[in-house]
Write an enzyme that holds these catalytic residues in place. Structure first.
Site, short mmCIF file in Angstrom:
data_model
loop_
_atom_site.label_atom_id
_atom_site.label_comp_id
_atom_site.label_asym_id
_atom_site.label_seq_id
_atom_site.Cartn_x
_atom_site.Cartn_y
_atom_site.Cartn_z
N HIS A 65 -8.51 -29.70 -13.00
CA HIS A 65 -9.68 -29.22 -12.27
C HIS A 65 -10.67 -28.52 -13.21
O HIS A 65 -11.89 -28.69 -13.08
CB HIS A 65 -9.27 -28.27 -11.15
CG HIS A 65 -8.36 -28.89 -10.15
ND1 HIS A 65 -7.71 -28.17 -9.18
CD2 HIS A 65 -7.97 -30.19 -9.98
CE1 HIS A 65 -6.97 -28.98 -8.44
NE2 HIS A 65 -7.11 -30.21 -8.91
N HIS A 115 -11.31 -35.39 -3.84
CA HIS A 115 -10.42 -34.66 -4.74
C HIS A 115 -9.81 -35.59 -5.79
O HIS A 115 -9.61 -35.19 -6.94
CB HIS A 115 -9.30 -33.95 -3.98
CG HIS A 115 -8.48 -33.08 -4.88
ND1 HIS A 115 -8.87 -31.81 -5.25
CD2 HIS A 115 -7.32 -33.32 -5.54
CE1 HIS A 115 -8.00 -31.30 -6.09
NE2 HIS A 115 -7.04 -32.20 -6.28
N ASP A 127 -9.87 -35.24 -9.90
CA ASP A 127 -8.76 -35.43 -10.84
C ASP A 127 -9.13 -36.45 -11.93
O ASP A 127 -8.81 -36.27 -13.11
CB ASP A 127 -7.51 -35.91 -10.09
CG ASP A 127 -6.85 -34.80 -9.29
OD1 ASP A 127 -7.15 -33.62 -9.54
OD2 ASP A 127 -6.04 -35.12 -8.41
N HIS A 153 -2.44 -39.39 -11.35
CA HIS A 153 -2.59 -38.95 -12.74
C HIS A 153 -1.95 -39.92 -13.74
O HIS A 153 -2.51 -40.18 -14.81
CB HIS A 153 -1.96 -37.57 -12.92
CG HIS A 153 -2.69 -36.48 -12.20
ND1 HIS A 153 -3.96 -36.09 -12.54
CD2 HIS A 153 -2.32 -35.69 -11.16
CE1 HIS A 153 -4.35 -35.10 -11.74
NE2 HIS A 153 -3.38 -34.85 -10.90
#
Length: 446
Positions: A242, A400, A404, A427
Site C-alpha cells: 500500500h 483495492h 495492490d 500478489h
C-alpha cells in the site's frame, strides 16, 4: 578519523559517550550548552553531532535548527530523556537524522552513528555527482538523452538510458516524517519514519534494530502470501504494497523508509499514506529516470471470460483494469484506473481497503497472522456478503486489487508506460508478471 561533537549539559553523558566513541577510534569534542555547541560546530566541522533536547540557554531544537541552517546535510542524532520522545520525533521531522532515548545503550549508539555516517557518505558522493552535472550548461532533453548512451550507477539503481523515449524527473520528499499504526500480520504497535534521499538512491527499507537496508526491488521479493514482503540477509520489510503504491502514484523514486519489519496497516487503505506524503512534501529532483516502455503484449494465465490472468500491453500512459468474480451479492465487478495524477490516485484508488474472507481470516489466525486485523481496517466477507462495514465504492474490492498492483509493480523501481489488465489474480501473479517484464524489457536484469 571521524570527528564527533557531543552537546549535552549532563557531565556523565559527556563522559560516557566520549569514552565509548574514543574507544572506537573517533575524535570527540564536547560542549555543555547550545551556544558553546554552535561555536565548536563552526570550528570543528564534525562528521556527526549528538545533541540533547534539554539544554540551558539555547535549547536543543533551536540549536539543531541553527546547525542545519549552516549545514543542511549535517548528521544530528538527538538525545531524548525525561519522557520527551514526542519532542524527539518532532526533531526528526525537522531534519535530525535519528534520536536515542536515555539511558543510552552502547550497541544502539554505535549502530545509529555508523548508519548515519554511511548515510552522510552517500550524500557527499551524490553532492559530488550533482556538482559535475551542474557544470553542464543545460540538461539534455529526454529525446537527446535517449539518443546518447548514459549509464547511471549508484548503490541501488543501475540502468542504461540508451534508446529510451520515456523519461520523468526523479523525486524525493522535502523533509523527514513519521507515522504510527499497527502491523496487519504481527498485531504489534509500530511506526514508520521516512527520510529524503539524493537522486539515484532508489527506494530502500531499513529496520530499526538492524544495520543495512533493503532496496525495494523485485530481486529482493521474499513472499507474496497474503501481502508483499521483501528480504535481504537478516533484514525484512513486510506488507509494503500500500505504501509502495502511494510512492508510485506520487512519483517518489528516492526515499529511506525505516520500520520495525512491518509497514503500519493504518485503516487498511492508502489514504493516510497519501496525507503522510503530502505533509512530508514532494521535491522534484533535477536528474532524470528512464521509464519502462511496454512494447509488446505479455499474458500469464487463462484470458477467458471467467479465467484467471494478468496481461500487460502497449499503451500511451499507465492504466490498470481489474475484475473480481465472487459469489453474489458481490458478483462480478470491474474497475479501470488511468494514473494521470496523484490526485486521481487519492480520489479513486487510495481509499479502497484490504479485504478477506472468514475462512481465510480463520486460517491466517491459525498461522499467527492477521493479528492486527480490526473491524475498522479490514473488510470481512462471508458467503458473498460484507459483514462489518459499508463499502466506500461499489467496486471497492476491485479498486483495492488495483492498489495492490500499483504497489507490487513499483518493485521494478521505475515508472511504467503500458496497460495492465487482470482478473482473479493476487500478489503471486503480480510477481510472476514483474519477472517476465524484467526478462522481456530490462537490460542486465534491470
Amino acid at each position: 578519523m571521524n570527528k564527533i561533537l557531543i552537546i549535552d549539559d549532563e557531565k556523565n553523558i559527556q563522559v560516557s559517550l566520549a569514552s565509548i566513541l574514543g574507544d572506537e577510534g573517533y575524535q570527540v569534542f564536547l560542549a555543555a550548552n547550545g551556544e558553546e555547541g554552535l561555536e565548536k560546530f563552526k570550528n570543528v566541522k564534525p562528521d556527526a553531532v549528538f545533541l540533547d533536547i534539554w539544554l540551558p540557554g539555547i535549547d536543543g531544537l533551536e540549536t539543531m535548527r541553527r546547525i542545519l541552517a549552516i549545514s543542511p546535510l549535517q548528521i544530528i542524532i538527538m538525545i531524548s530523556g525525561h519522557g520527551n520522545i514526542t519532542t524527539a520525533v518532532s526533531a526528526v521531522k525537522e531534519g535530525a537524522y535519528d534520536f536515542l532515548e536515555k539511558p543510552l545503550s552502547i550497541d544502539k549508539v554505535m549502530f545509529v552513528l555508523k548508519r548515519g555516517l554511511e548515510y552522510k557518505k552517500v550524500l557527499d558522493e551524490n553532492m559530488k555527482l550533482k556538482s559535475i552535472l551542474n557544470r553542464v550548461d543545460e540538461v539534455p532533453s529526454p529525446a537527446a538523452a535517449g539518443r546518447e548512451k548514459r549509464g547511471y550507477i549508484s548503490n541501488d539503481m543501475d540502468y542504461d538510458m540508451e534508446d529510451t523515449k520515456f523519461f520523468t524527473k526523479q523525486r524525493t520528499v522535502t523533509k523527514s516524517n513519521i507515522i504510527y499504526g499497527i502491523g496487519l500480520h504481527s498485531g504489534q504497535k509500530t511506526g514508520m519514519v521516512i527520510n529524503p534521499l539524493p537522486a539515484f538512491s532508489g527506494i530502500r527499507f531499513e529496520n530499526i534494530t538492524e544495520d543495512g537496508h533493503i532496496p525495494a526491488q523485485i530481486e529482493y521479493l521474499d513472499t507474496t502470501s497474503y501481502a508483499t514482503s521483501i528480504r535481504k540477509d537478516n533484514l525484512e520489510a513486510k506488507t509494503i504494497e500500500h505504501f509502495m503504491a502511494t510512492l508510485h502514484a506520487a512519483g517518489i523514486t528516492n526515499l529511506s523508509i525505516k520500520i520495525n519489519k512491518e509497514v503500519p496497516i493504518v485503516d487498511g487503505s492508502a489514504s493516510q499514506f497519501c496525507e503522510f506524503i503530502r505533509a512530508s512534501g514532494i521535491e522534484e529532483q533535477r536528474e532524470l529516470i528512464p521509464g519502462i516502455v511496454i512494447s509488446k503484449t505479455l499474458v500469464l494465465g487463462d484470458e477467458s471470460s471467467d479465467g484467471k490472468y494478468i496481461k500487460v500491453e502497449p499503451y500511451d500512459g499507465f492504466s490498470v483494469k481489474y475484475t473480481i468474480i465472487y459469489p453474489e451479492p458481490i458478483g462480478r465487478k470491474s474497475y479501470t484506473f488511468v494514473m494521470n495524477s496523484f490526485k486521481d490516485f487519492e480520489r479513486e484508488i487510495a481509499p479502497a481497503r484490504t479485504y478477506g474472507f472468514v475462512e481465510e481470516f480463520n486460517k491466517l489466525s491459525q498461522m499467527g497472522l492477521a493479528e492486527g486485523g480490526r473491524l475498522n481496517n479490514f473488510i470481512l466477507i462471508d458467503n458473498g456478503k460484507v459483514l462489518n462495514t459499508q463499502l466506500r465504492f461499489e467496486e471497492e474490492l476491485a479498486r483495492h486489487k488495483i492498489l495492490d498492483i500499483l504497489g507490487d509493480f513499483y518493485l521494478l523501481g521505475r515508472p511504467i508506460r503500458g496497460r495492465v489488465t487482470a482478473q482473479k489474480t493476487g500478489h503471486a501473479d503480480n510477481a510472476r508478471m514483474l519477472k517476465l517484464i524484467q526478462e522481456s524489457f530490462l537490460r542486465k536484469g534491470r
